[in-house]
Write a protein that holds these residues in place. Structure first.
Motif, mmCIF file in Angstrom:
data_model
loop_
_atom_site.group_PDB
_atom_site.id
_atom_site.type_symbol
_atom_site.label_atom_id
_atom_site.label_comp_id
_atom_site.label_asym_id
_atom_site.label_seq_id
_atom_site.Cartn_x
_atom_site.Cartn_y
_atom_site.Cartn_z
ATOM 1 N N ASN A 236 -5.847 37.055 -33.572
ATOM 2 C CA ASN A 236 -5.219 35.617 -33.017
ATOM 3 C C ASN A 236 -4.682 36.455 -31.837
ATOM 4 O O ASN A 236 -3.169 35.180 -31.745
ATOM 5 N N TYR A 237 -4.328 37.331 -31.639
ATOM 6 C CA TYR A 237 -3.591 37.923 -29.597
ATOM 7 C C TYR A 237 -4.925 38.262 -29.392
ATOM 8 O O TYR A 237 -5.787 38.191 -29.164
ATOM 9 N N ALA A 238 -3.908 38.091 -27.674
ATOM 10 C CA ALA A 238 -5.163 38.157 -26.583
ATOM 11 C C ALA A 238 -5.294 39.550 -25.878
ATOM 12 O O ALA A 238 -3.483 39.814 -25.834
ATOM 13 N N ALA A 239 -6.041 40.403 -25.600
ATOM 14 C CA ALA A 239 -5.269 41.868 -25.660
ATOM 15 C C ALA A 239 -4.964 41.702 -23.358
ATOM 16 O O ALA A 239 -3.788 42.348 -22.585
ATOM 17 N N LEU A 240 -5.597 40.647 -23.101
ATOM 18 C CA LEU A 240 -5.655 40.412 -22.229
ATOM 19 C C LEU A 240 -5.818 38.617 -21.737
ATOM 20 O O LEU A 240 -6.539 38.233 -22.614
ATOM 21 N N ALA A 241 -4.686 37.968 -21.309
ATOM 22 C CA ALA A 241 -4.392 36.501 -21.092
ATOM 23 C C ALA A 241 -3.857 35.881 -19.641
ATOM 24 O O ALA A 241 -2.627 36.911 -18.603
ATOM 25 N N PHE A 242 -5.088 35.450 -19.137
ATOM 26 C CA PHE A 242 -4.659 34.456 -17.763
ATOM 27 C C PHE A 242 -3.883 33.006 -18.537
ATOM 28 O O PHE A 242 -4.736 32.248 -18.292
ATOM 29 N N GLY A 243 -2.699 32.630 -17.663
ATOM 30 C CA GLY A 243 -2.193 32.181 -17.814
ATOM 31 C C GLY A 243 -1.353 31.293 -16.594
ATOM 32 O O GLY A 243 -1.135 30.287 -16.429
ATOM 33 N N SER A 244 -2.066 31.892 -15.415
ATOM 34 C CA SER A 244 -2.431 31.730 -14.302
ATOM 35 C C SER A 244 -2.800 32.033 -13.432
ATOM 36 O O SER A 244 -4.158 32.368 -13.309
ATOM 37 N N SER A 245 -3.473 31.940 -11.916
ATOM 38 C CA SER A 245 -4.145 31.575 -11.237
ATOM 39 C C SER A 245 -4.569 32.174 -9.723
ATOM 40 O O SER A 245 -3.657 32.909 -10.077
ATOM 41 N N TRP A 246 -5.870 33.094 -9.932
ATOM 42 C CA TRP A 246 -6.357 33.899 -8.834
ATOM 43 C C TRP A 246 -5.141 35.034 -9.025
ATOM 44 O O TRP A 246 -5.023 36.306 -7.913
ATOM 45 N N ASN A 247 -5.346 36.093 -9.782
ATOM 46 C CA ASN A 247 -5.724 37.557 -10.192
ATOM 47 C C ASN A 247 -7.193 37.856 -11.004
ATOM 48 O O ASN A 247 -7.623 37.407 -11.274
ATOM 49 N N ARG A 248 -6.933 39.140 -10.442
ATOM 50 C CA ARG A 248 -7.885 39.624 -10.650
ATOM 51 C C ARG A 248 -7.790 41.569 -11.827
ATOM 52 O O ARG A 248 -7.146 42.243 -11.823
#
Length: 360
Positions: free
Chosen positions: A212-224
């Motif tokens: 239930n945890y994320a190694a990598l979380a995208f909570g915003s835009s335009w990242n790589r």
């Protein structure tokens, strides 16, 4: 040499740092700094071109003294080299200005404040060959307005569920993490948040080892994220609703837990290419809850259990998988409940009796 500021005098008990540097071009080297009083900083340098080399800051001495804001705080064009900072509270190192560097140094703390802080407006700073660990919060944190900073060949780790290995906050943008290790064995990994954009993680390992945890979380835009290995027990990567135009390329995104998909997407217009997305015991790739206009291309999407789908689409529209391989030798390969989903020029296979390659 060892310096122990304070020694109980009323004058020193009101100081703001063991060393306060307000003159440019100062060098501090070969020192161990401890305090018998509570002071905000071990070394506070508000002037430019300060060089700190082979310095140990003991921010929680057990002698009644504690450094509670930062072990070392520097402004512009300064260096921290081969130094070790150990804190009970406060950051190990805080970067406040531009074009400073940290190299071959260690910073540890055990508090809700990040071990390594890029303060508001901190830009074009570099960190290389260094280690940061926080037992109670984030390992590294980029404040809003932190731009064009680079961390390379370094390790950032935390050991608390509420902490992140690195947190991109506010409008922090155009920062680069490369050839580094980001690990949290008990919770979250790296997170892009707020309006942070154009940040890159490349040639790095990002991991989390709790459900239930994320190694990598995208909570915003335009990242790589590129050329990296993303490993989770829960989610390996999670792209949140509202996160758009992010890219994962030439990377592996895998998990081993039974509860969560390796790559879980609720955001829109994101791109995954030339990557391997895999799960041993759950879904490999899941688009759900309004995810739209996402594209996966030239990738392998693989599940390995009867309880998981390689590709799972639920309640969302207009997503595309093209020129890819979708497979599950033990169960359904692709499960689609949605509209306008495109699987194009791809291989979809299941080798298990009673299961389907494509289940609609």
């Amino acid at each position: 040499a060892t310096t122990t500021p304070g020694s109980g005098s009323s004058r020193n008990s009101r100081t703001t740092a063991a060393f306060m540097v307000q003159t440019a071009s100062v060098t501090i080297e070969n020192l161990t700094i401890r305090s018998t009083n509570s002071v905000p900083y071990g070394i506070s340098a508000s002037s430019d071109y300060v060089r700190i080399s082979s310095v140990n800051v003991d921010g929680d001495t057990g002698l009644g003294g504690i450094t509670y804001l930062a072990g070392i705080s520097v402004a512009d064009w300064s260096e921290v080299i081969a130094s070790s900072i150990s804190m009970g509270g406060g950051s190990a190192i805080r970067l406040n200005g531009i074009r400073s560097s940290i190299s071959y140094s260690t910073g540890t703390n055990n508090t809700g404040v990040a071990a390594l802080e890029f303060w508001t407006g901190a830009s074009t700073n570099t960190v290389t060959g260094s280690y940061f660990r926080n037992g109670g919060g984030d390992a590294a944190y980029l404040q809003t307005g932190a731009h064009y900073n680079t961390i390379s060949y370094s390790t950032m780790t935390t050991a608390t569920p509420g902490g992140f290995t690195i947190f991109f906050s506010g409008t922090s943008s155009s920062n680069t993490i490369t050839r580094s290790v980001l690990s949290n064995p008990t919770g979250n990994g790296a997170r892009f948040s707020g309006s942070s954009a154009y940040n890159t993680i490349s040639f790095s390992s990002v991991s989390s080892h709790e459900d239930n945890y994320a190694a990598l979380a995208f909570g915003s835009s335009w990242n790589r994220v590129a050329d990296s290995h993303i490993l989770g027990k829960g989610y390996a990567a999670y792209i949140f609703n509202g996160a758009e135009f992010n890219t994962i390329e030439r990377s592996t995104v895998t998990n081993g837990g039974t509860l969560n998909a390796a790559l879980y997407v609720t955001g829109s217009s994101n791109t995954i290419s030339e990557s391997h997305i895999g799960s041993l015991s759950s879904h490999a790739l899941q688009f759900t809850d309004g995810a739209a206009k996402n594209t996966v291309s030239y990738s392998t999407i693989a599940a390995s259990s009867s309880g998981g789908y390689a590709f799972n689409v639920l309640n969302c529209d207009s997503n595309t998988v093209t020129r890819s391989v979708i497979s599950n030798p033990s169960g359904h390969a692709a499960h689609i409940v949605g509209h306008y989903t495109v699987v194009d020029q791809s291989s979809v296979t299941s080798n298990a009796g009673g299961y389907s390659a494509l289940y609609i």
